[in-house]
Each structure stands twice: as structure tokens, then as C-alpha cells.
Design a protein around this motif. Structure first.
Motif, PDB file in Angstrom:
ATOM      1  N   SER A  46       0.825  -1.206   0.000  1.00  0.00           N
ATOM      2  CA  SER A  46       0.000   0.000   0.000  1.00  0.00           C
ATOM      3  C   SER A  46       0.860   1.259   0.000  1.00  0.00           C
ATOM      4  O   SER A  46       0.448   2.292  -0.521  1.00  0.00           O
ATOM      5  CB  SER A  46      -0.942   0.011   1.196  1.00  0.00           C
ATOM      6  OG  SER A  46      -0.205   0.021   2.406  1.00  0.00           O
ATOM      7  N   TRP A  47       2.065   1.176   0.536  1.00  0.00           N
ATOM      8  CA  TRP A  47       2.961   2.341   0.536  1.00  0.00           C
ATOM      9  C   TRP A  47       3.348   2.713  -0.893  1.00  0.00           C
ATOM     10  O   TRP A  47       3.547   3.889  -1.195  1.00  0.00           O
ATOM     11  CB  TRP A  47       4.194   2.095   1.398  1.00  0.00           C
ATOM     12  CG  TRP A  47       5.032   0.937   0.944  1.00  0.00           C
ATOM     13  CD1 TRP A  47       4.866  -0.383   1.235  1.00  0.00           C
ATOM     14  CD2 TRP A  47       6.168   0.991   0.073  1.00  0.00           C
ATOM     15  NE1 TRP A  47       5.811  -1.145   0.618  1.00  0.00           N
ATOM     16  CE2 TRP A  47       6.640  -0.327  -0.099  1.00  0.00           C
ATOM     17  CE3 TRP A  47       6.835   2.030  -0.560  1.00  0.00           C
ATOM     18  CZ2 TRP A  47       7.733  -0.630  -0.885  1.00  0.00           C
ATOM     19  CZ3 TRP A  47       7.937   1.718  -1.343  1.00  0.00           C
ATOM     20  CH2 TRP A  47       8.376   0.406  -1.501  1.00  0.00           C
ATOM     21  N   LEU A  48       3.404   1.730  -1.800  1.00  0.00           N
ATOM     22  CA  LEU A  48       3.687   2.040  -3.200  1.00  0.00           C
ATOM     23  C   LEU A  48       2.544   2.839  -3.812  1.00  0.00           C
ATOM     24  O   LEU A  48       2.773   3.779  -4.577  1.00  0.00           O
ATOM     25  CB  LEU A  48       3.900   0.759  -4.008  1.00  0.00           C
ATOM     26  CG  LEU A  48       5.217   0.027  -3.786  1.00  0.00           C
ATOM     27  CD1 LEU A  48       5.224  -1.293  -4.545  1.00  0.00           C
ATOM     28  CD2 LEU A  48       6.381   0.885  -4.220  1.00  0.00           C
ATOM     29  N   ALA A  49       1.323   2.462  -3.464  1.00  0.00           N
ATOM     30  CA  ALA A  49       0.158   3.190  -3.961  1.00  0.00           C
ATOM     31  C   ALA A  49       0.156   4.620  -3.419  1.00  0.00           C
ATOM     32  O   ALA A  49      -0.174   5.562  -4.147  1.00  0.00           O
ATOM     33  CB  ALA A  49      -1.125   2.474  -3.573  1.00  0.00           C
ATOM     34  N   GLU A  50       0.548   4.782  -2.166  1.00  0.00           N
ATOM     35  CA  GLU A  50       0.611   6.121  -1.576  1.00  0.00           C
ATOM     36  C   GLU A  50       1.653   6.977  -2.289  1.00  0.00           C
ATOM     37  O   GLU A  50       1.408   8.147  -2.588  1.00  0.00           O
ATOM     38  CB  GLU A  50       0.942   6.031  -0.093  1.00  0.00           C
ATOM     39  CG  GLU A  50      -0.182   5.470   0.748  1.00  0.00           C
ATOM     40  CD  GLU A  50       0.214   5.293   2.204  1.00  0.00           C
ATOM     41  OE1 GLU A  50       1.222   5.889   2.640  1.00  0.00           O
ATOM     42  OE2 GLU A  50      -0.480   4.552   2.912  1.00  0.00           O
ATOM     43  N   ILE A  51       2.810   6.404  -2.562  1.00  0.00           N
ATOM     44  CA  ILE A  51       3.866   7.141  -3.260  1.00  0.00           C
ATOM     45  C   ILE A  51       3.397   7.514  -4.668  1.00  0.00           C
ATOM     46  O   ILE A  51       3.593   8.646  -5.119  1.00  0.00           O
ATOM     47  CB  ILE A  51       5.163   6.316  -3.318  1.00  0.00           C
ATOM     48  CG1 ILE A  51       5.767   6.201  -1.916  1.00  0.00           C
ATOM     49  CG2 ILE A  51       6.167   6.928  -4.281  1.00  0.00           C
ATOM     50  CD1 ILE A  51       6.938   5.239  -1.823  1.00  0.00           C
ATOM     51  N   ALA A  52       2.769   6.575  -5.353  1.00  0.00           N
ATOM     52  CA  ALA A  52       2.264   6.845  -6.708  1.00  0.00           C
ATOM     53  C   ALA A  52       1.218   7.958  -6.671  1.00  0.00           C
ATOM     54  O   ALA A  52       1.213   8.845  -7.537  1.00  0.00           O
ATOM     55  CB  ALA A  52       1.685   5.580  -7.314  1.00  0.00           C
ATOM     56  N   GLU A  57      -0.244  13.626  -7.701  1.00  0.00           N
ATOM     57  CA  GLU A  57      -0.680  14.942  -7.218  1.00  0.00           C
ATOM     58  C   GLU A  57       0.376  15.999  -7.510  1.00  0.00           C
ATOM     59  O   GLU A  57       0.046  17.122  -7.893  1.00  0.00           O
ATOM     60  CB  GLU A  57      -0.990  14.887  -5.716  1.00  0.00           C
ATOM     61  CG  GLU A  57      -2.196  14.042  -5.360  1.00  0.00           C
ATOM     62  CD  GLU A  57      -3.478  14.534  -6.014  1.00  0.00           C
ATOM     63  OE1 GLU A  57      -3.688  15.753  -6.140  1.00  0.00           O
ATOM     64  OE2 GLU A  57      -4.282  13.673  -6.425  1.00  0.00           O
ATOM     65  N   GLN A  58       1.652  15.656  -7.329  1.00  0.00           N
ATOM     66  CA  GLN A  58       2.726  16.603  -7.626  1.00  0.00           C
ATOM     67  C   GLN A  58       2.750  16.955  -9.112  1.00  0.00           C
ATOM     68  O   GLN A  58       2.944  18.119  -9.479  1.00  0.00           O
ATOM     69  CB  GLN A  58       4.083  16.021  -7.209  1.00  0.00           C
ATOM     70  CG  GLN A  58       4.276  15.943  -5.721  1.00  0.00           C
ATOM     71  CD  GLN A  58       5.541  15.185  -5.338  1.00  0.00           C
ATOM     72  OE1 GLN A  58       6.190  14.567  -6.169  1.00  0.00           O
ATOM     73  NE2 GLN A  58       5.883  15.233  -4.053  1.00  0.00           N
TER      74      GLN A  58
END
Length: 100
Positions: A46-52, A57-58
Motif C-alpha cells: 500500500s505504501w507504493l500506492a501512496e507514493i504513486a 498529485e505533484q
């Protein structure tokens, strides 16, 4: 008397007999204690999804700022053209009146 493999300076062989390493190089406490290893949970990505999501957003923010910059730049160019046109018209008017 038989020597241990540690005394023979073959530490890799000695420790590989004692500690069973996991594929990722880690060693679980259950391996050391002699109990059977627990079933591993599925890897949490899930941390990969958060980073993506953060990167997306950036990128959106960057494109929004670029569009705003482009709009401001276009307005400045239009204002410059308008000012230059007015200046040229005023200058022509002054020159016409001077020659009269």
C-alpha cells in the motif's frame, strides 16, 4: 578429538548449519528456536500506492502551475502588444500633427 568447523576457520559453513536464512537475507526467531516458520503474510504494498498517488498529485500541481504561468505570460505579451500598438499610434499622431 574432532574439531568444530568454527575452529577450522570456516565460519560460513558453521553458521549456515545453525541459522537458516530466509530468501531476503533475514533470519526469523522461529528459525533460531527450532520451531517451524510461521506462514508469511502477503507483502503490504500500500505504501507504493501512496507514493504513486503523491507523485500524481505533484505532477497535477506542476501542470496546473505551468498552465497558470502560461496564461499569465500570454496576458503579459498581449498587454505588451497593446501598449506598443498604442505607443506607435500616438507617435504617428504626434508626427502627423508636427508636419501640419
Amino acid at each position: 578429538m574432532e574439531q568444530s568447523t568454527l575452529d577450522n576457520d570456516n565460519t560460513d559453513e558453521y553458521f549456515s548449519d545453525i541459522i537458516e536464512m530466509d530468501l531476503d537475507g533475514s533470519c526469523s526467531s522461529s528459525t533460531l528456536s527450532g520451531r517451524p516458520p510461521k506462514k508469511k503474510k502477503k507483502t503490504d504494498i500500500s505504501w507504493l500506492a501512496e507514493i504513486a498517488q503523491e507523485r500524481l498529485e505533484q505532477q497535477k500541481d506542476h501542470h496546473r502551475k505551468k498552465e497558470e504561468h502560461d496564461v499569465r505570460q500570454e496576458k503579459m505579451v498581449q498587454d505588451l502588444i497593446s501598449t506598443q500598438t498604442k505607443f506607435q499610434n500616438d507617435l504617428l499622431e504626434v508626427l502627423k500633427n508636427k508636419n501640419k
